[in-house]
Design a protein around this motif. Structure first.
Motif, PDB file in Angstrom:
ATOM      1  N   MET A   1       8.262  -5.794   1.620  1.00  0.00           N
ATOM      2  CA  MET A   1       7.606  -5.829   0.322  1.00  0.00           C
ATOM      3  C   MET A   1       6.459  -4.817   0.317  1.00  0.00           C
ATOM      4  SD  MET A   1       5.730  -9.033  -1.473  1.00  0.00           S
ATOM      5  CE  MET A   1       6.789  -9.312  -2.854  1.00  0.00           C
ATOM      6  N   PRO A   2       6.345  -3.976  -0.737  1.00  0.00           N
ATOM      7  CA  PRO A   2       5.266  -2.995  -0.812  1.00  0.00           C
ATOM      8  C   PRO A   2       3.898  -3.657  -0.792  1.00  0.00           C
ATOM      9  CG  PRO A   2       6.939  -2.532  -2.460  1.00  0.00           C
ATOM     10  CD  PRO A   2       7.271  -3.860  -1.847  1.00  0.00           C
ATOM     11  N   GLU A   3       2.952  -2.940  -0.244  1.00  0.00           N
ATOM     12  CA  GLU A   3       1.585  -3.454  -0.159  1.00  0.00           C
ATOM     13  C   GLU A   3       0.931  -3.506  -1.528  1.00  0.00           C
ATOM     14  OE1 GLU A   3      -0.725  -1.445   2.771  1.00  0.00           O
ATOM     15  OE2 GLU A   3       0.906  -1.505   4.206  1.00  0.00           O
ATOM     16  N   THR A   4       0.006  -4.450  -1.669  1.00  0.00           N
ATOM     17  CA  THR A   4      -0.735  -4.562  -2.918  1.00  0.00           C
ATOM     18  C   THR A   4      -2.122  -3.941  -2.808  1.00  0.00           C
ATOM     19  OG1 THR A   4      -1.498  -6.762  -2.287  1.00  0.00           O
ATOM     20  CG2 THR A   4       0.498  -6.616  -3.648  1.00  0.00           C
ATOM     21  N   THR A  26       5.943  13.482   7.879  1.00  0.00           N
ATOM     22  CA  THR A  26       4.767  12.603   7.849  1.00  0.00           C
ATOM     23  C   THR A  26       4.860  11.644   6.668  1.00  0.00           C
ATOM     24  OG1 THR A  26       3.420  14.302   8.917  1.00  0.00           O
ATOM     25  CG2 THR A  26       2.246  12.553   7.730  1.00  0.00           C
ATOM     26  N   LEU A  27       5.254  12.156   5.518  1.00  0.00           N
ATOM     27  CA  LEU A  27       5.408  11.305   4.331  1.00  0.00           C
ATOM     28  C   LEU A  27       6.435  10.210   4.579  1.00  0.00           C
ATOM     29  CD1 LEU A  27       4.855  10.614   1.370  1.00  0.00           C
ATOM     30  CD2 LEU A  27       6.589  12.323   0.765  1.00  0.00           C
ATOM     31  N   ARG A  28       7.573  10.561   5.179  1.00  0.00           N
ATOM     32  CA  ARG A  28       8.607   9.564   5.485  1.00  0.00           C
ATOM     33  C   ARG A  28       8.030   8.448   6.357  1.00  0.00           C
ATOM     34  NH1 ARG A  28      14.125   8.737   5.675  1.00  0.00           N
ATOM     35  NH2 ARG A  28      14.496  10.643   4.511  1.00  0.00           N
ATOM     36  N   LEU A  29       7.257   8.803   7.368  1.00  0.00           N
ATOM     37  CA  LEU A  29       6.654   7.815   8.259  1.00  0.00           C
ATOM     38  C   LEU A  29       5.639   6.938   7.521  1.00  0.00           C
ATOM     39  CD1 LEU A  29       6.283   6.640  11.097  1.00  0.00           C
ATOM     40  CD2 LEU A  29       4.644   8.468  11.529  1.00  0.00           C
ATOM     41  N   HIS A  35       6.100  -0.001   3.878  1.00  0.00           N
ATOM     42  CA  HIS A  35       7.215  -0.724   3.259  1.00  0.00           C
ATOM     43  C   HIS A  35       7.591  -0.166   1.885  1.00  0.00           C
ATOM     44  CE1 HIS A  35       6.684  -3.479   6.557  1.00  0.00           C
ATOM     45  NE2 HIS A  35       5.419  -3.611   6.212  1.00  0.00           N
ATOM     46  N   LEU A  36       7.584   1.155   1.779  1.00  0.00           N
ATOM     47  CA  LEU A  36       7.955   1.821   0.530  1.00  0.00           C
ATOM     48  C   LEU A  36       9.170   2.723   0.742  1.00  0.00           C
ATOM     49  CD1 LEU A  36       4.368   2.728  -0.712  1.00  0.00           C
ATOM     50  CD2 LEU A  36       5.901   0.995  -1.671  1.00  0.00           C
ATOM     51  N   SER A  69      -1.410   3.138  -5.392  1.00  0.00           N
ATOM     52  CA  SER A  69      -2.393   2.485  -6.255  1.00  0.00           C
ATOM     53  C   SER A  69      -2.590   1.011  -5.926  1.00  0.00           C
ATOM     54  CB  SER A  69      -1.943   2.599  -7.711  1.00  0.00           C
ATOM     55  OG  SER A  69      -0.773   1.821  -7.913  1.00  0.00           O
ATOM     56  N   GLY A  70      -1.621   0.415  -5.257  1.00  0.00           N
ATOM     57  CA  GLY A  70      -1.662  -1.029  -5.038  1.00  0.00           C
ATOM     58  C   GLY A  70      -0.997  -1.781  -6.166  1.00  0.00           C
ATOM     59  N   SER A  71      -0.794  -1.108  -7.299  1.00  0.00           N
ATOM     60  CA  SER A  71      -0.149  -1.753  -8.439  1.00  0.00           C
ATOM     61  C   SER A  71       1.203  -1.106  -8.760  1.00  0.00           C
ATOM     62  CB  SER A  71      -1.069  -1.701  -9.657  1.00  0.00           C
ATOM     63  OG  SER A  71      -1.329  -0.358 -10.010  1.00  0.00           O
ATOM     64  N   GLY A  72       1.760  -0.382  -7.789  1.00  0.00           N
ATOM     65  CA  GLY A  72       3.103   0.137  -7.961  1.00  0.00           C
ATOM     66  C   GLY A  72       3.242   1.605  -8.285  1.00  0.00           C
ATOM     67  N   VAL A  73       2.165   2.385  -8.208  1.00  0.00           N
ATOM     68  CA  VAL A  73       2.242   3.817  -8.509  1.00  0.00           C
ATOM     69  C   VAL A  73       1.946   4.611  -7.238  1.00  0.00           C
ATOM     70  CG1 VAL A  73       1.283   5.719  -9.860  1.00  0.00           C
ATOM     71  CG2 VAL A  73       1.570   3.469 -10.906  1.00  0.00           C
TER      72      VAL A  73
END
Length: 137
Positions: A1-4, A26-29, A35-36, A69-73
């Motif tokens: 689950m993505p972080e908030t 680096t971005l992939r890691l 968890h994205l 963003s913590g809110s999905g962006v």
């Protein structure tokens, strides 16, 4: 689950085409650690195009910046030392016919929103070209 919780990373790179691969890996890691993974393929494409433009069209250092963003962006951006605005993207249909000049057309087609802004800090000038995933325009 993505972080908030929000987070941000910056990777400063030399003006070297090999740095694009370093940024992509680096971005992939970073995305896997947060968890994205579901954003990885598109995020890698966008980051590659932005960083390639920064390295190819400028002479100085560059940076990849990634912010959740913590809110999905997810915001992906490339900074470079040249304050000149990026060339406007061609229409996607015309851009795919050419080997060069299609980077920002791909960014415009794949990102939810994109833009650029001039930057100045402590006498240094440059620009920041960015795009976002996870937001509706």
């Amino acid at each position: 689950m993505p972080e908030t919780e929000p987070w941000e990373y910056s990777l400063y790179i030399p003006n070297d085409p090999r740095a694009v691969t370093v940024c992509r890996r680096t971005l992939r890691l970073v995305l896997a650690l947060h968890h994205l993974g579901h954003l990885t393929d598109v995020a890698e494409l966008l980051a590659t195009e932005l960083v390639t433009n920064a390295v190819r069209h400028t002479k100085g250092p560059a940076a990849l910046r990634v912010r959740w963003s913590g809110s999905g962006v997810l915001r992906i951006g490339a900074w470079d030392a040249d304050p000149s605005p990026p060339e406007p993207p061609r229409p996607f249909e015309r851009a795919v016919e050419r080997e060069e000049g299609r980077g920002l057309a791909l960014v415009r087609a794949c990102a939810d929103v994109w833009g650029w802004q001039p930057l100045a800090r402590e006498g240094n000038r440059g620009k920041y070209v960015w795009c976002e995933l996870g937001r509706t325009a």
